[in-house]
Write an enzyme that holds these catalytic residues in place. Structure first.
Site, mmCIF file in Angstrom:
data_model
loop_
_atom_site.group_PDB
_atom_site.id
_atom_site.type_symbol
_atom_site.label_atom_id
_atom_site.label_comp_id
_atom_site.label_asym_id
_atom_site.label_seq_id
_atom_site.Cartn_x
_atom_site.Cartn_y
_atom_site.Cartn_z
ATOM 1 N N GLU A 313 0.810 -1.221 0.000
ATOM 2 C CA GLU A 313 0.000 0.000 0.000
ATOM 3 C C GLU A 313 0.848 1.278 0.000
ATOM 4 O OE1 GLU A 313 -3.443 -2.164 2.728
ATOM 5 O OE2 GLU A 313 -2.100 -0.668 3.598
ATOM 6 N N CYS A 388 -0.511 32.330 13.755
ATOM 7 C CA CYS A 388 -0.147 32.801 15.094
ATOM 8 C C CYS A 388 0.345 31.642 15.956
ATOM 9 C CB CYS A 388 -1.337 33.498 15.740
ATOM 10 S SG CYS A 388 -1.726 35.065 14.961
ATOM 11 N N TYR A 418 0.384 14.084 2.010
ATOM 12 C CA TYR A 418 0.030 14.496 3.370
ATOM 13 C C TYR A 418 0.002 16.003 3.600
ATOM 14 C CZ TYR A 418 0.517 9.564 4.269
ATOM 15 O OH TYR A 418 0.358 8.200 4.204
#
Length: 479
Positions: A313, A388, A418
């Site tokens: 995979e 921030c 990702y």
């Protein structure tokens, strides 16, 4: 807010040329034109910025397809040596869109999903349900029902509760479902703790000593068909040592379970690493395939059992290198760390909302000026985002030309995996679009979010108007 990053890091060596594109990190076709502008898929990065705005995810379709073909060929060839077959699933969690599903299935890959949303995208893109594998440690009843109803090829069972949920579903639907059992081999992959998924103290799968009982229970259920074991030891792994050790342990269990019936499949997951910086040296997929399959064959031979058909995979290894993110530099300021160290803080118009990996687990990236080349001396830089958070870092330590300035276009390679998948709206920043390149043409495959999109989801607002959009924002340049 998160704590400030450490000022002292393992600094990379200063490059001879801060404009150089390291081989193996950038897409194969990346180069610079006669003016020094970065080209991706034959298209100038500045043209992509002008047309689509920044931040911008850029994905080279030919590169994705080439890695998919290469992985399939490598594992099929390695399995054929052992008179076995191999199936390669594309791990959709790395990056999933309808277009990517079509690319990888066109190249012969099956698709691995782990949520109902990923399953919906794969199905909407036309993926054959029988060539879909469904993972996840907490699949809901609704997700399991949907998977059974559409006829997914396999469901990977992750817990006793899920096993019983699925048993009730197949009985209620009068269906038969092929399943695998995920096991933890106990192998501690040499990767970040958050990326190691086969050690004992974590959320995935059954312990090796519990797996036989789970398989026995599955074999009691008429609607469930046990087809094999599944083990995934982690992500961003170089070398075959961990895979070999895991294979030895899982094959031992596989051999014991054969007493209860045929087991046609052994799925050894993915996790094959790519290069993010020039010093990374990932193992070629052909070497990985040969080494892992050989290890399985040796363990089977010792036990006098046939080599099962194998499944793998890869996700990052398919799309990671194919992606580049483009940013515009907003501010640059030198910061004196101590009497021996000064670094440039280069702020860009994205950050942890489009690449959370550095903040999550210290992932390392590289960067280059994309709109020009420079003969200025290399300067130590930290590329940071607009959020921030002190930990909002895109590239922790890199050498950029010392004259990097506001308005420059900056490119960060190896962002195909990702980054979009983990993107978010922190500080109410809209997510960037994804643009695919092929044959000298660029097209949007995931559109840019807008401020109007964010406001539309706020149930406290009755309507949104164009007046809500900030003037001059880069999203306004998106087409």
């Amino acid at each position: 807010m998160s704590a400030a990053p450490s000022s002292r890091v393992d600094l990379p060596p200063a490059p001879v040329d801060a404009n150089d594109l390291a081989a193996g990190v950038w897409p194969t076709g990346a180069d610079r034109d006669e003016h020094g502008v970065l080209r991706l898929g034959g298209i100038d990065a500045t043209a992509l910025r002008d047309r689509f705005g920044t931040p911008l995810y850029v994905l080279d379709e030919d590169e994705v397809r080439a890695h998919a073909r290469r992985a399939l060929e490598a594992f099929r060839a390695a399995a054929a040596v052992q008179r076995a077959q191999a199936r390669v699933y594309y791990a959709g969690k790395a990056f999933l869109s309808s277009e990517v599903v079509r690319w990888v299935t066109d190249e012969g890959l099956a698709v691995d999903v782990c949520t109902g949303g990923e399953l919906a995208v794969a199905l909407a893109a036309g993926a054959d349900p029988s060539r879909i594998g469904f993972h996840g440690n907490n699949k809901s009843v609704a997700e399991l029902e949907r998977a059974v109803e559409v006829g997914v090829g396999s469901i990977v069972i992750d817990s006793w509760i899920e096993l019983e949920r699925l048993a009730a579903i197949v009985e209620r639907l009068d269906a038969t479902q092929a399943v695998l059992v995920r096991v933890n081999s106990g192998v501690h992959a040499e990767t970040h703790d958050f990326l190691a998924t086969a050690h004992e103290d974590q959320k995935f799968g059954f312990a090796l000593e519990d797996a036989a009982a789970a398989v026995a229970r599955i074999r009691e259920i008429d609607g469930l068909h046990f087809v094999g074991l599944h083990c995934h030891i982690g992500s961003q792994i170089f070398g075959t040592a961990g895979f070999r050790e895991s294979a030895a342990r899982v094959v031992e269990l596989h051999a014991e379970l054969l007493a209860g019936g045929d087991i046609p499949v052994l799925n050894l997951g993915g996790g094959f690493g790519i290069a993010y910086v020039a010093s990374d040296d990932p193992t070629p997929i052909e070497e990985l395939a040969a080494g892992i399959v050989e290890a399985v064959a040796q363990e089977c031979d010792v036990r006098g059992i046939p080599v099962p058909n194998l499944a793998f995979e890869p996700g990052r290894a398919i799309v990671g290198r194919a992606g580049v993110t483009l940013y515009e530099v907003g501010t640059v300021k030198p910061v004196t760390v101590d009497e021996t160290l000064t670094r440039l803080y280069v702020s860009v118009d994205g950050g942890m909302s489009d690449n959370a990996r550095p903040a999550l687990y210290g992932a390392q990236y590289s960067a280059r000026l994309a709109s020009r080349v420079s003969d200025a001396e290399p300067a130590l830089a930290r590329v940071v985002g607009r959020h921030c958070e002190a930990g909002d870092i895109v590239v922790d330590a890199e050498y950029l030309p010392a004259d990097v300035a506001p308005g420059d276009l900056l490119a960060v390679p190896a962002t195909g995996a990702y980054c979009f998948s983990l993107s978010n709206n922190y500080n109410h920043v809209p997510r960037p679009p994804v643009v695919a390149l092929r044959g000298g043409e660029a097209r949007v495959i995931v559109r840019r979010e807008t401020v109007d999109d964010l406001l539309a989801r706020d149930a406290g607002l009755a309507a949104t108007t164009e007046g809500n959009r900030m003037p001059g924002s880069s999203e306004g340049r998106s087409k």
